[in-house]
Structures are given as structure tokens and as C-alpha cells.
Design a protein around this motif. Structure first.
Motif, mmCIF file in Angstrom:
data_model
loop_
_atom_site.group_PDB
_atom_site.id
_atom_site.type_symbol
_atom_site.label_atom_id
_atom_site.label_comp_id
_atom_site.label_asym_id
_atom_site.label_seq_id
_atom_site.Cartn_x
_atom_site.Cartn_y
_atom_site.Cartn_z
ATOM 1 N N SER A 24 -26.494 27.087 -42.538
ATOM 2 C CA SER A 24 -27.100 27.924 -41.815
ATOM 3 C C SER A 24 -27.458 27.696 -40.268
ATOM 4 C CB SER A 24 -28.627 27.931 -42.384
ATOM 5 O OG SER A 24 -29.415 28.855 -41.796
ATOM 6 N N THR A 25 -27.311 26.585 -40.150
ATOM 7 C CA THR A 25 -27.547 25.978 -38.586
ATOM 8 C C THR A 25 -26.197 26.565 -37.872
ATOM 9 O OG1 THR A 25 -28.841 24.315 -39.383
ATOM 10 C CG2 THR A 25 -27.719 24.193 -36.948
ATOM 11 N N ILE A 26 -25.065 26.255 -38.488
ATOM 12 C CA ILE A 26 -23.791 26.366 -37.897
ATOM 13 C C ILE A 26 -23.586 28.124 -37.761
ATOM 14 C CG2 ILE A 26 -21.295 26.760 -38.304
ATOM 15 C CD1 ILE A 26 -21.774 23.906 -39.785
ATOM 16 N N THR A 27 -23.919 28.688 -38.651
ATOM 17 C CA THR A 27 -23.772 30.328 -38.693
ATOM 18 C C THR A 27 -24.531 30.842 -37.641
ATOM 19 O OG1 THR A 27 -24.983 30.747 -40.711
ATOM 20 C CG2 THR A 27 -22.708 30.831 -40.935
ATOM 21 N N THR A 28 -25.968 30.362 -37.460
ATOM 22 C CA THR A 28 -26.752 30.727 -36.497
ATOM 23 C C THR A 28 -26.371 30.636 -35.027
ATOM 24 O OG1 THR A 28 -28.630 30.431 -37.991
ATOM 25 C CG2 THR A 28 -29.196 30.536 -35.662
#
Length: 160
Positions: A58-62
Motif C-alpha cells: 500500500s505504501t509503495i503503490t501510494t
């Protein structure tokens, strides 16, 4: 035909192969118990991603979304469809691009989380990192995936 009560002689397929015919096993360093399974799309069981991998993904795609990296066109198309399908959404101070970010990136987040769950508990070699990124690009339907050194995905691959 064999007389009743007797068993047929076992065929050659029931005997283990002689030691000279066994395939040599590749040696792993002592701390590596299992070979690396880094193919992101291979699914042996259908289970939800772990909380840690989902958080990383989630952090990466955000971050990718905020910096318009990798899946920019796909995500803009999803945003347009989402806005067209939901005209009743109030137009508030935050843009739909920001408030709907998690919905827009959700499929890629799940794919990435599943891939991260398959990483071994030790750092990947450079060759394994390259193979992982190549396979992940295929899972995400991208021509290639080459994260920069400051990208969180790259940091996740190089540290454990």
C-alpha cells in the motif's frame, strides 16, 4: 498369474534410483534453508496477503500514484470510470484523485502484496532481484519495472 496370497515382484519403478543416478542438489549457504521462491504470480494457495506485505504494498503503490510512476495511465482511466459511475459523490475540498486513491490502486496493491509475501527471509541476490522485478512487471502488465534506488520497492528488495 500369481497364486493367491502371494504378491507380485515389485517393478523397477518401486525401487529408489541408485546413488549414481540421483540428480545433484544445489548447495545453499547454511543460513538459507529453502531456495528462493521469488516468482510473484505463482500461487500455491489462495490466502490473503499478510498485514506486513499489505502495508508495504500500500505504501509503495501510494507513492507510485503520488509521483505518477509506472501505472499512471491505467490509474487515470480508473479514476475517470469511478467518477463517471458515481456522479453523486460530493465535490468537497479534496479531489477525487486523492480521496479515491486506495480504490484506484487496489488491484496493483494486492498483486504487489502477494509478491512480497513470496520473498525469502534473506536479501535477494542481484540476479534474483532482476528476475523478481521482471516477473512482477509481467504480473502488473507492464513492459518493464525498474525502480530507482530511492523507490520503496527497491528498498524492500535490498533489505531484510
Amino acid at each position: 498369474m500369481d497364486p493367491p496370497g502371494t504378491r507380485p515382484a515389485p517393478g523397477p519403478h518401486l525401487h529408489p534410483p541408485p546413488a549414481s543416478l540421483k540428480r545433484p542438489q544445489t548447495a545453499h549457504p547454511p543460513r538459507h534453508q529453502l531456495p528462493a521462491r521469488t516468482h510473484p504470480c505463482r500461487r500455491t494457495t489462495r490466502r490473503p496477503p499478510t498485514a506486513a506485505s499489505l502495508s508495504w504494498a500500500s505504501t509503495i503503490t501510494t507513492r507510485w500514484y503520488d509521483h505518477h510512476q509506472h501505472l499512471h495511465q491505467r490509474w487515470h482511466t480508473r479514476l475517470r470510470r469511478l467518477r463517471a459511475a458515481n456522479p453523486h459523490l460530493p465535490q468537497g475540498p479534496a479531489s477525487p484523485a486523492l480521496t479515491c486513491r486506495s480504490l484506484i490502486t487496489y488491484p496493483e496493491t494486492l498483486t504487489l502484496a502477494a509478491a512480497l509475501d513470496r520473498l525469502p527471509p534473506y536479501p535477494l541476490t542481484r540476479t534474483q532481484q532482476t528476475a523478481f522485478l521482471h516477473d512482477l512487471a509481467g504480473c502488473l502488465h507492464l513492459p518493464r519495472l525498474a525502480p530507482a534506488d530511492h523507490d520503496l520497492l527497491w528498498q524492500r528488495l535490498t533489505t531484510r
